[in-house]
Design a protein around this motif. Sequence first.
Motif, PDB file in Angstrom:
ATOM      1  N   VAL A 108      25.581  18.567 -14.475  1.00  0.00           N
ATOM      2  CA  VAL A 108      24.125  18.735 -14.495  1.00  0.00           C
ATOM      3  C   VAL A 108      23.499  17.883 -15.592  1.00  0.00           C
ATOM      4  O   VAL A 108      23.893  17.965 -16.764  1.00  0.00           O
ATOM      5  N   ARG A 109      22.525  17.086 -15.181  1.00  0.00           N
ATOM      6  CA  ARG A 109      21.684  16.349 -16.138  1.00  0.00           C
ATOM      7  C   ARG A 109      20.387  17.128 -16.289  1.00  0.00           C
ATOM      8  O   ARG A 109      19.726  17.455 -15.309  1.00  0.00           O
ATOM      9  N   PHE A 110      20.036  17.451 -17.538  1.00  0.00           N
ATOM     10  CA  PHE A 110      18.810  18.218 -17.770  1.00  0.00           C
ATOM     11  C   PHE A 110      17.585  17.440 -17.297  1.00  0.00           C
ATOM     12  O   PHE A 110      17.396  16.279 -17.674  1.00  0.00           O
ATOM     13  N   ALA A 111      16.759  18.082 -16.475  1.00  0.00           N
ATOM     14  CA  ALA A 111      15.455  17.507 -16.138  1.00  0.00           C
ATOM     15  C   ALA A 111      14.559  17.603 -17.369  1.00  0.00           C
ATOM     16  O   ALA A 111      14.839  18.338 -18.316  1.00  0.00           O
ATOM     17  N   CYS A 112      13.494  16.829 -17.378  1.00  0.00           N
ATOM     18  CA  CYS A 112      12.399  16.969 -18.355  1.00  0.00           C
ATOM     19  C   CYS A 112      12.643  16.360 -19.730  1.00  0.00           C
ATOM     20  O   CYS A 112      11.682  15.988 -20.406  1.00  0.00           O
ATOM     21  N   ILE A 113      13.885  16.298 -20.184  1.00  0.00           N
ATOM     22  CA  ILE A 113      14.127  15.892 -21.571  1.00  0.00           C
ATOM     23  C   ILE A 113      15.148  14.768 -21.664  1.00  0.00           C
ATOM     24  O   ILE A 113      15.897  14.500 -20.722  1.00  0.00           O
ATOM     25  N   ASP A 114      15.170  14.136 -22.839  1.00  0.00           N
ATOM     26  CA  ASP A 114      16.184  13.142 -23.171  1.00  0.00           C
ATOM     27  C   ASP A 114      16.625  13.427 -24.601  1.00  0.00           C
ATOM     28  O   ASP A 114      15.815  13.380 -25.534  1.00  0.00           O
ATOM     29  N   ALA A 115      17.895  13.745 -24.774  1.00  0.00           N
ATOM     30  CA  ALA A 115      18.437  14.068 -26.089  1.00  0.00           C
ATOM     31  C   ALA A 115      19.085  12.832 -26.706  1.00  0.00           C
ATOM     32  O   ALA A 115      19.500  11.917 -25.993  1.00  0.00           O
ATOM     33  N   PRO A 116      19.181  12.774 -28.037  1.00  0.00           N
ATOM     34  CA  PRO A 116      19.837  11.634 -28.682  1.00  0.00           C
ATOM     35  C   PRO A 116      21.264  11.466 -28.172  1.00  0.00           C
ATOM     36  O   PRO A 116      21.966  12.452 -27.918  1.00  0.00           O
ATOM     37  N   GLU A 117      21.680  10.220 -28.002  1.00  0.00           N
ATOM     38  CA  GLU A 117      23.066   9.950 -27.632  1.00  0.00           C
ATOM     39  C   GLU A 117      23.979  10.358 -28.784  1.00  0.00           C
ATOM     40  O   GLU A 117      23.565  10.411 -29.942  1.00  0.00           O
ATOM     41  N   TYR A 129      24.013   8.852 -10.294  1.00  0.00           N
ATOM     42  CA  TYR A 129      25.392   9.062 -10.736  1.00  0.00           C
ATOM     43  C   TYR A 129      26.026  10.293 -10.089  1.00  0.00           C
ATOM     44  O   TYR A 129      27.136  10.675 -10.435  1.00  0.00           O
ATOM     45  N   GLY A 130      25.288  10.918  -9.185  1.00  0.00           N
ATOM     46  CA  GLY A 130      25.805  12.094  -8.503  1.00  0.00           C
ATOM     47  C   GLY A 130      25.644  13.391  -9.269  1.00  0.00           C
ATOM     48  O   GLY A 130      26.164  14.439  -8.859  1.00  0.00           O
ATOM     49  N   ARG A 131      24.907  13.345 -10.352  1.00  0.00           N
ATOM     50  CA  ARG A 131      24.671  14.559 -11.125  1.00  0.00           C
ATOM     51  C   ARG A 131      23.485  15.338 -10.553  1.00  0.00           C
ATOM     52  O   ARG A 131      22.548  14.739 -10.014  1.00  0.00           O
ATOM     53  N   SER A 132      23.532  16.645 -10.696  1.00  0.00           N
ATOM     54  CA  SER A 132      22.391  17.476 -10.302  1.00  0.00           C
ATOM     55  C   SER A 132      21.381  17.482 -11.442  1.00  0.00           C
ATOM     56  O   SER A 132      21.717  17.831 -12.578  1.00  0.00           O
ATOM     57  N   VAL A 133      20.160  17.058 -11.141  1.00  0.00           N
ATOM     58  CA  VAL A 133      19.086  17.088 -12.137  1.00  0.00           C
ATOM     59  C   VAL A 133      18.411  18.456 -12.023  1.00  0.00           C
ATOM     60  O   VAL A 133      17.943  18.835 -10.939  1.00  0.00           O
ATOM     61  N   ALA A 134      18.363  19.187 -13.120  1.00  0.00           N
ATOM     62  CA  ALA A 134      17.903  20.577 -13.019  1.00  0.00           C
ATOM     63  C   ALA A 134      17.209  21.051 -14.285  1.00  0.00           C
ATOM     64  O   ALA A 134      17.472  20.557 -15.382  1.00  0.00           O
ATOM     65  N   GLU A 135      16.312  22.009 -14.092  1.00  0.00           N
ATOM     66  CA  GLU A 135      15.848  22.813 -15.221  1.00  0.00           C
ATOM     67  C   GLU A 135      16.920  23.862 -15.475  1.00  0.00           C
ATOM     68  O   GLU A 135      17.447  24.460 -14.544  1.00  0.00           O
ATOM     69  N   VAL A 136      17.228  24.062 -16.732  1.00  0.00           N
ATOM     70  CA  VAL A 136      18.334  24.935 -17.122  1.00  0.00           C
ATOM     71  C   VAL A 136      17.786  26.129 -17.895  1.00  0.00           C
ATOM     72  O   VAL A 136      16.981  25.964 -18.823  1.00  0.00           O
ATOM     73  N   TRP A 137      18.245  27.299 -17.520  1.00  0.00           N
ATOM     74  CA  TRP A 137      17.762  28.532 -18.148  1.00  0.00           C
ATOM     75  C   TRP A 137      18.890  29.239 -18.875  1.00  0.00           C
ATOM     76  O   TRP A 137      20.046  29.228 -18.433  1.00  0.00           O
ATOM     77  N   VAL A 138      18.555  29.867 -19.991  1.00  0.00           N
ATOM     78  CA  VAL A 138      19.522  30.650 -20.759  1.00  0.00           C
ATOM     79  C   VAL A 138      18.940  32.039 -21.017  1.00  0.00           C
ATOM     80  O   VAL A 138      17.731  32.248 -20.920  1.00  0.00           O
ATOM     81  N   GLU A 139      19.830  32.959 -21.348  1.00  0.00           N
ATOM     82  CA  GLU A 139      19.401  34.321 -21.683  1.00  0.00           C
ATOM     83  C   GLU A 139      19.518  34.522 -23.187  1.00  0.00           C
ATOM     84  O   GLU A 139      20.536  34.169 -23.796  1.00  0.00           O
ATOM     85  N   ASP A 193      18.813  37.640 -25.872  1.00  0.00           N
ATOM     86  CA  ASP A 193      18.414  39.033 -26.131  1.00  0.00           C
ATOM     87  C   ASP A 193      17.668  39.639 -24.943  1.00  0.00           C
ATOM     88  O   ASP A 193      16.639  40.312 -25.113  1.00  0.00           O
ATOM     89  N   GLY A 194      18.161  39.368 -23.768  1.00  0.00           N
ATOM     90  CA  GLY A 194      17.581  39.956 -22.563  1.00  0.00           C
ATOM     91  C   GLY A 194      16.426  39.173 -21.970  1.00  0.00           C
ATOM     92  O   GLY A 194      15.977  39.473 -20.863  1.00  0.00           O
ATOM     93  N   ALA A 195      15.940  38.168 -22.683  1.00  0.00           N
ATOM     94  CA  ALA A 195      14.831  37.342 -22.182  1.00  0.00           C
ATOM     95  C   ALA A 195      15.372  36.035 -21.612  1.00  0.00           C
ATOM     96  O   ALA A 195      16.306  35.442 -22.163  1.00  0.00           O
ATOM     97  N   LEU A 196      14.799  35.599 -20.491  1.00  0.00           N
ATOM     98  CA  LEU A 196      15.201  34.332 -19.889  1.00  0.00           C
ATOM     99  C   LEU A 196      14.310  33.223 -20.435  1.00  0.00           C
ATOM    100  O   LEU A 196      13.082  33.334 -20.422  1.00  0.00           O
ATOM    101  N   GLU A 197      14.932  32.147 -20.916  1.00  0.00           N
ATOM    102  CA  GLU A 197      14.195  31.071 -21.567  1.00  0.00           C
ATOM    103  C   GLU A 197      14.625  29.717 -21.005  1.00  0.00           C
ATOM    104  O   GLU A 197      15.797  29.508 -20.665  1.00  0.00           O
ATOM    105  N   LEU A 198      13.663  28.815 -20.925  1.00  0.00           N
ATOM    106  CA  LEU A 198      13.939  27.459 -20.452  1.00  0.00           C
ATOM    107  C   LEU A 198      14.640  26.685 -21.564  1.00  0.00           C
ATOM    108  O   LEU A 198      14.082  26.481 -22.637  1.00  0.00           O
ATOM    109  N   ALA A 199      15.854  26.239 -21.295  1.00  0.00           N
ATOM    110  CA  ALA A 199      16.638  25.543 -22.321  1.00  0.00           C
ATOM    111  C   ALA A 199      15.949  24.259 -22.774  1.00  0.00           C
ATOM    112  O   ALA A 199      16.018  23.886 -23.951  1.00  0.00           O
ATOM    113  N   GLN A 200      15.283  23.580 -21.851  1.00  0.00           N
ATOM    114  CA  GLN A 200      14.581  22.340 -22.220  1.00  0.00           C
ATOM    115  C   GLN A 200      13.528  22.599 -23.295  1.00  0.00           C
ATOM    116  O   GLN A 200      13.417  21.842 -24.267  1.00  0.00           O
TER     117      GLN A 200
END
Length: 205
Positions: A85-94, A128-138, A140-147
Amino acid sequence: LGKLIELSQQKLGFMWKIANASVLLVGLGLIVYGCRVLGDKQVSQNIDVVQDSVAEAPPIDWELVKQPYDGDTITVKRNGEKLKVRFACIDAPELKQPMGKQSRDYLRGLISNSGGKVGLNIIKSDRYGRSVAEVWVENDGALELAQSKMILAGMAYPYERYKSDCPSWDAVEASQEYAKSNKTGLWNGDYQKPWEWRKQLKDNK
């Protein structure tokens, strides 16, 4: 009698000074409190903008296969299916850039706190065949957008070139404004954007 009157006046004058000082201290306290409240209100408003601008969170049911290599790519699995998975929306430092390892480690921490699992809102597949996606994490019980979490921490940049592939773009932009105003992470220095770094690397070959 005159002496007593003089002493009484001096005492009253002293008490008046104390009263004035007390009023001043109370006034300063109220100003500080007011600034603190206004500051908290501004922070709250920024966070509200982020929370109100994200797309609906998917189930947190994709398990991390291995630790993230960098700050915007993960490999996950679910029911026998495996995705890179390649994160949608963002670009992180190499990884070889300044802040690259910090970005990677921050993402690792986010996913670890989420029990090693994420939710995916898959947008498309890249060349490159990667899935581009918004990624979510939990958290303390709250769902948050990792981006948004990555950008709030100053560990990634909004990737405006591909914002059309980002349903939660408004949240990502709001996160950047908050990070910039607080000089967090990547905004606390003069760092080269990762897309510029990659272009320079390619041009120098």
